[in-house]
Design a protein around this motif. Structure first.
Motif, mmCIF file in Angstrom:
data_model
loop_
_atom_site.group_PDB
_atom_site.id
_atom_site.type_symbol
_atom_site.label_atom_id
_atom_site.label_comp_id
_atom_site.label_asym_id
_atom_site.label_seq_id
_atom_site.Cartn_x
_atom_site.Cartn_y
_atom_site.Cartn_z
ATOM 1 N N LYS A 300 49.487 48.191 30.532
ATOM 2 C CA LYS A 300 48.210 47.860 31.179
ATOM 3 C C LYS A 300 47.085 48.485 30.373
ATOM 4 O O LYS A 300 47.211 49.593 29.847
ATOM 5 N N LEU A 301 45.970 47.679 30.253
ATOM 6 C CA LEU A 301 44.794 48.207 29.543
ATOM 7 C C LEU A 301 44.138 49.316 30.365
ATOM 8 O O LEU A 301 44.095 49.259 31.592
ATOM 9 N N GLU A 302 43.698 50.317 29.623
ATOM 10 C CA GLU A 302 42.992 51.406 30.331
ATOM 11 C C GLU A 302 41.705 50.906 30.968
ATOM 12 O O GLU A 302 41.313 51.337 32.069
ATOM 13 N N THR A 303 41.023 49.936 30.304
ATOM 14 C CA THR A 303 39.771 49.359 30.827
ATOM 15 C C THR A 303 39.952 47.853 30.936
ATOM 16 O O THR A 303 40.360 47.203 29.973
ATOM 17 N N ASP A 304 39.635 47.299 32.136
ATOM 18 C CA ASP A 304 39.726 45.853 32.296
ATOM 19 C C ASP A 304 38.765 45.158 31.364
ATOM 20 O O ASP A 304 37.662 45.656 31.080
ATOM 21 N N ARG A 305 39.166 43.979 30.910
ATOM 22 C CA ARG A 305 38.302 43.207 30.036
ATOM 23 C C ARG A 305 38.104 41.826 30.642
ATOM 24 O O ARG A 305 38.970 41.296 31.333
ATOM 25 N N THR A 306 36.825 41.303 30.403
ATOM 26 C CA THR A 306 36.504 39.962 30.918
ATOM 27 C C THR A 306 36.711 38.970 29.803
ATOM 28 O O THR A 306 36.200 39.134 28.693
ATOM 29 N N ILE A 307 37.457 37.959 30.118
ATOM 30 C CA ILE A 307 37.680 36.869 29.174
ATOM 31 C C ILE A 307 36.873 35.694 29.681
ATOM 32 O O ILE A 307 37.075 35.216 30.820
ATOM 33 N N ALA A 308 35.849 35.237 28.893
ATOM 34 C CA ALA A 308 34.907 34.201 29.347
ATOM 35 C C ALA A 308 35.003 32.989 28.462
ATOM 36 O O ALA A 308 35.365 33.079 27.287
ATOM 37 N N ILE A 309 34.640 31.798 29.050
ATOM 38 C CA ILE A 309 34.555 30.536 28.328
ATOM 39 C C ILE A 309 33.100 30.135 28.343
ATOM 40 O O ILE A 309 32.470 30.108 29.412
ATOM 41 N N ALA A 310 32.537 29.779 27.215
ATOM 42 C CA ALA A 310 31.137 29.388 27.137
ATOM 43 C C ALA A 310 31.038 28.038 26.481
ATOM 44 O O ALA A 310 31.982 27.574 25.837
ATOM 45 N N GLY A 311 29.863 27.396 26.604
ATOM 46 C CA GLY A 311 29.652 26.087 26.011
ATOM 47 C C GLY A 311 29.610 25.034 27.088
ATOM 48 O O GLY A 311 29.093 25.247 28.194
ATOM 49 N N ASP A 312 30.156 23.845 26.760
ATOM 50 C CA ASP A 312 30.160 22.758 27.730
ATOM 51 C C ASP A 312 31.050 23.067 28.906
ATOM 52 O O ASP A 312 30.925 22.508 29.995
ATOM 53 N N VAL A 313 32.062 23.942 28.637
ATOM 54 C CA VAL A 313 32.953 24.366 29.710
ATOM 55 C C VAL A 313 32.762 25.861 29.865
ATOM 56 O O VAL A 313 32.820 26.619 28.875
ATOM 57 N N VAL A 314 32.570 26.286 31.088
ATOM 58 C CA VAL A 314 32.318 27.707 31.339
ATOM 59 C C VAL A 314 33.305 28.204 32.359
ATOM 60 O O VAL A 314 33.928 27.431 33.099
ATOM 61 N N GLY A 315 33.502 29.543 32.324
ATOM 62 C CA GLY A 315 34.384 30.180 33.290
ATOM 63 C C GLY A 315 34.743 31.558 32.776
ATOM 64 O O GLY A 315 34.532 31.889 31.624
ATOM 65 N N SER A 316 35.325 32.414 33.620
ATOM 66 C CA SER A 316 35.699 33.759 33.190
ATOM 67 C C SER A 316 36.709 34.332 34.164
ATOM 68 O O SER A 316 36.865 33.847 35.292
#
Length: 339
Positions: A300-316
């Motif tokens: 497990k990562l010590e710090t959570d990370r956000t994985i995001a989608i940008a552009g015409d399609v977005v989300g995270s």
């Protein structure tokens, strides 16, 4: 004045009535016959020759032509063709066979046979005999160069034999028994107490110094794996009962190791198919430079990370490595209109 002599003549038809005086001739014209009177009758001087008396091709009566004497034979001959007489030599009366001595006549015919007797054989010197052997030229006797003869038992006389030494071997328990032996020069005593052998070099055997020790090879190996004589060893004889014969081509194919197998440890920079030992792995982990902390074993990562989608399609979505995640994607709104 020349005189002409004339004789009576006429044809054969008048011959029967013809009369001739003694000595008076008459010639028959048509037959060519000449007659002379003998006082009482007419004698024909040139009678006809029979047709087969001189020039005939065959005799009226066939005749036998025979040979006699040393050669006999015969053949029937009538003059009509050539003949051959098969001859046979007259038998001499000697029985057929092979003889060493024969008698012949003046014509070379064998007329008698005899066997050879001793007087018929001439005396020959040894030089004229090619296969007599070397012993034939030696005299019988016991001197140098002589040929000895055997006795009535088929053996050589003892007086021409050299002195012979017959060696006996005596196993004994100790020195006392060795010195008590009834031994002769050349006899051997085997000492059980010393595992050594001694030969009697001088008599009497009661003197210790008369016995000479027989030396044995200096090699101290007397047995192999408890065996003596002609030794054939097996793997069990040398403590290798579990060892079996293996082929080099197959003994390292898919081996199954048990216990704690040991292998050479590769250097840290090795990048081949060489076996990596535990020491090699620990060395590599201890000298790692690209990771820190517990990165090598963290779940497990010590710090959570956000994985995001940008552009015409977005989300995270938030990701700490402890489990899989899904990102909800949303297509960006487009300006409305008619198309």
């Amino acid at each position: 004045m020349a005189q002409t002599l004339k004789i009576k003549r006429g044809n054969n038809a008048n011959l029967p009535s013809l009369t001739l005086e003694a000595g008076e001739p008459a010639f028959v014209l048509d037959t060519g016959k000449l007659y002379v009177g003998n006082g009482t009758n007419k004698v024909l001087i040139n009678p006809d020759i029979p047709s087969n008396s001189q020039t005939t091709d065959k005799l009226k009566t066939a005749r036998t032509i025979a040979l006699r004497g040393d050669v006999i034979g015969s053949v029937l001959f009538d003059g009509s063709s050539d003949v051959t007489i098969t001859t046979t030599e007259k038998a001499s009366g000697v029985t057929p066979g092979t003889y060493c001595k024969v008698t012949v006549d003046t014509k070379g015919n064998v007329i008698a046979e005899e066997k050879l007797i001793s007087s018929d054989i001439p005396s020959l010197t040894l030089a004229k005999i090619s296969d007599a052997g070397t012993a034939a030229s030696k005299n019988v006797g016991t001197s140098s160069g002589n040929v000895p003869i055997l006795d009535s038992n088929g053996k050589l006389e003892t007086n021409i034999l050299p002195a012979l030494a017959i060696t006996d071997t005596f196993p004994v328990d100790n020195e006392t028994e060795m010195l008590a032996l009834t031994a002769q020069k050349g006899d051997v005593a085997v000492r059980k107490d010393l595992n050594k052998s001694f030969i009697l070099k001088l008599e009497p055997p009661t003197v210790l110094t008369n016995w000479q020790e027989l030396l044995t090879p200096t090699d101290t190996v007397l047995s192999v794996a408890g065996k003596i004589g002609i030794v054939t060893l097996t793997s069990s004889d040398v403590g290798l009962g579990n060892v079996t014969n293996e082929s080099k081509a197959t003994m390292f194919t898919n081996p199954t190791f048990t216990g704690i197998p040991v292998a050479p440890t590769p250097s840290a920079e090795t990048n081949t198919t060489q076996i990596a030992t535990a020491a090699f792995v620990n060395s590599v982990v201890a000298n790692k430079t690209s990771v820190s902390g517990n990165a090598g074993t963290a779940t497990k990562l010590e710090t959570d990370r956000t994985i995001a989608i940008a552009g015409d399609v977005v989300g995270s979505a938030s990701f700490d490595g402890s489990s899989d995640i899904s990102i909800t994607a949303t297509i960006s709104n487009m300006d409305g209109g008619t198309f």
